[in-house]
Enzyme design. Structure first.
Site, PDB file in Angstrom:
ATOM      1  N   GLU A   8      36.643  -2.153  14.928  1.00 38.02           N
ATOM      2  CA  GLU A   8      36.345  -1.252  13.818  1.00 38.02           C
ATOM      3  C   GLU A   8      34.855  -0.962  13.668  1.00 38.02           C
ATOM      4  O   GLU A   8      34.421  -0.412  12.659  1.00 38.02           O
ATOM      5  CB  GLU A   8      36.933  -1.822  12.529  1.00 38.02           C
ATOM      6  CG  GLU A   8      38.441  -1.952  12.638  1.00 38.02           C
ATOM      7  CD  GLU A   8      39.102  -2.511  11.402  1.00 38.02           C
ATOM      8  OE1 GLU A   8      38.384  -2.853  10.444  1.00 38.02           O
ATOM      9  OE2 GLU A   8      40.335  -2.608  11.396  1.00 38.02           O
ATOM     10  N   LYS A  62      48.116   2.317   3.713  1.00 35.77           N
ATOM     11  CA  LYS A  62      48.043   2.712   5.122  1.00 35.77           C
ATOM     12  C   LYS A  62      49.245   3.612   5.402  1.00 35.77           C
ATOM     13  O   LYS A  62      50.385   3.153   5.342  1.00 35.77           O
ATOM     14  CB  LYS A  62      48.095   1.484   6.038  1.00 35.77           C
ATOM     15  CG  LYS A  62      46.877   0.572   5.938  1.00 35.77           C
ATOM     16  CD  LYS A  62      47.081  -0.674   6.778  1.00 35.77           C
ATOM     17  CE  LYS A  62      45.831  -1.542   6.825  1.00 35.77           C
ATOM     18  NZ  LYS A  62      46.079  -2.829   7.525  1.00 35.77           N
ATOM     19  N   ARG A  83      43.394   2.145  10.387  1.00 28.61           N
ATOM     20  CA  ARG A  83      43.890   1.011  11.155  1.00 28.61           C
ATOM     21  C   ARG A  83      42.856   0.697  12.223  1.00 28.61           C
ATOM     22  O   ARG A  83      41.968   1.488  12.497  1.00 28.61           O
ATOM     23  CB  ARG A  83      45.243   1.318  11.826  1.00 28.61           C
ATOM     24  CG  ARG A  83      46.392   1.650  10.903  1.00 28.61           C
ATOM     25  CD  ARG A  83      46.638   0.646   9.787  1.00 28.61           C
ATOM     26  NE  ARG A  83      47.009  -0.693  10.203  1.00 28.61           N
ATOM     27  CZ  ARG A  83      48.248  -1.172  10.240  1.00 28.61           C
ATOM     28  NH1 ARG A  83      49.270  -0.395   9.916  1.00 28.61           N
ATOM     29  NH2 ARG A  83      48.492  -2.431  10.578  1.00 28.61           N
ATOM     30  N   SER A  84      42.989  -0.467  12.854  1.00 31.11           N
ATOM     31  CA  SER A  84      41.997  -0.846  13.867  1.00 31.11           C
ATOM     32  C   SER A  84      42.078   0.051  15.100  1.00 31.11           C
ATOM     33  O   SER A  84      41.080   0.273  15.786  1.00 31.11           O
ATOM     34  CB  SER A  84      42.164  -2.315  14.261  1.00 31.11           C
ATOM     35  OG  SER A  84      43.489  -2.570  14.656  1.00 31.11           O
TER      36      SER A  84
END
Length: 438
Positions: free
Chosen positions: A206, A341, A370-371
């Protein structure tokens, strides 16, 4: 009329971790096209909507998404073509009906979400509106206080830090653009400090640094040093937010939390609560996400009773953007915030329902990436449309993260004098709003 869906296309593209993901185009009768790509998580909740993967180990290590794409082409598209793109609820409900499972395991949440978001973008473009204007109407003028990830650990890196994300929140900024400037200055200051101490400045999924620190506490101490050195006051100008992702540390058999990357210490739920209580007293922490494991509802209740009046306690794996789990949390008095999310639940309609439920209960809501991300910036528009006042979208590096911040800077400029940035006032779920200063 022109606003009916004429064609839906789908393709396999690559996300920020080099894994395949789904991108969809929704094309209207007049040629208007909305395009959206879905993200993917590394640490996922056990109750999340299912991300359909092919499983063929000889292709993309089994992570291909051609099944999801075929579901769009062969099942979703024939049913949606001819429907009005201006009726988002009807579009989403039709896809939920076609899937028919609680976790979207038949069609795949990645297939459903790509079409859901692309439909909204096509509708906005058809009406000559920005996505945030279309989804949020007259209420879409609040820019979010960002949670900027600057140190990575846990499943997002390869180091000795147990906890997944150490973030900063520019709560003292007056505008979103100023908040980003403050965060960038701390980010670069931290890089200099890490270099000076001989630590690596490589970044995690990230965009945060992933140094091989000596302890979890050292991460907080380094951040405080960087905040001060950048000319800001910890707590007053910039607060710390954490995402320990403790579900990754929890052993459901022993019901203990194992600090497996650092001390190897095993903690009971009660000890984990005390651990966080001491950290909140010691550091200028305003928010902890997933401070307890998703299976540990009793531990969550104890944590909320202990420090829920002091700081924001965010349920991510606990709630998975799902109104059923959020309702349970509200009834139990567990947590005081929900992470939103879109790919955890799978449609924009369900996302809006979760935020509405949270707000009615006095819970805050944070729109999150999200990553595994793409260049898609839909969540930047979404956070303004929803008016949640908080966004979590990574560090101040990597284009897949920066794209969202830059989109928000543009939105702030477009809104001109009507743009609002609430800073520390976004934490309406906390009874005691005094953030510890150092």
């Amino acid at each position: 009329m022109g606003f009916h869906i004429y064609e839906i296309k789908a393709r396999q593209i690559i996300d920020s971790r080099g894994n395949p993901t789904v991108e969809a185009d929704v094309i209207l009768e007049d040629g208007t096209c909305g395009r959206s790509a879905v993200p993917s998580g590394a640490s996922t909740g056990i109750n999340e909507a299912v991300e359909l993967r092919d499983g063929d180990k000889s292709v993309y290590m089994g992570k291909g998404v051609l099944k999801a794409i075929e579901n769009i082409k062969n099942i979703i598209a024939p049913e949606l073509e001819g429907m009005s793109a201006l009726n988002q609820v009807a579009i989403d409900r039709k896809m939920l009906e076609l899937d028919g499972t609680p976790t979207k395991e038949k069609l795949g949440a990645n297939a459903i979400l790509a079409v859901s978001m692309a439909t909204a973008k096509a509708a906005a473009k058809y009406l000559g509106l920005k996505v945030y204007q279309y989804l949020g109407a007259y209420k879409a003028n609040i820019l979010p206080t960002p949670m900027c990830n600057i140190i990575n650990g846990g499943a997002h890196s390869d180091n000795s830090v147990d906890f997944q994300e150490f973030m900063i929140m520019p709560v003292g900024a007056k505008t979103f653009s100023e908040a980003i400037r403050m965060a960038v200055e701390v980010f670069h200051t931290l890089k200099g400090i890490l270099n000076g101490k001989g630590y690596a400045t490589s970044v995690g999924d990230e965009g945060g640094f992933a140094p091989n620190l000596k302890s979890n506490e050292e991460a907080c101490e380094m951040i405080i040093e960087a905040i001060k050195k950048a000319g800001y006051e910890p707590g007053k100008d910039i607060a710390i937010a954490l995402d320990p992702a403790t579900s990754e540390l929890y052993d459901p058999k022993t019901k203990k939390y194992v600090l497996k990357w650092s001390t190897k210490e095993e903690l009971t739920s009660e000890q984990m609560v005390e651990y966080w209580s001491k950290w909140v007293e010691k550091y200028p922490i305003i928010s902890i996400e997933d401070g307890m494991a998703e299976e540990d509802w009793d531990g969550w209740k104890k944590l909320t009773d202990k420090i829920g009046h002091k700081i924001q306690l965010v349920g991510d794996d606990l709630f998975v953007t799902n109104t059923s789990f959020l309702k349970k949390g509200i009834e139990m008095g567990v947590a005081n915030s929900i992470l939103i999310k879109v790919n955890q639940i799978g449609t924009l309609t369900e996302t809006f329902e979760a935020v509405e439920m949270a707000k009615k209960a006095g819970y805050t809501a944070i729109v999150s990436h999200r990553s595994g991300e793409t260049e898609d910036t839909t969540i930047a528009d979404l956070v303004v449309a929803l008016g949640t006042g908080q966004i979590k979208t990574g560090s101040l590096s990597r284009t897949d993260r920066i794209a969202k911040y830059n989109q928000l800077i543009r939105i702030e400029e477009e809104l001109e004098t009507t743009a609002e940035y609430h800073g520390k006032n976004v934490f309406y779920s906390i009874k005691q709003k005094q953030i510890k200063s150092l």
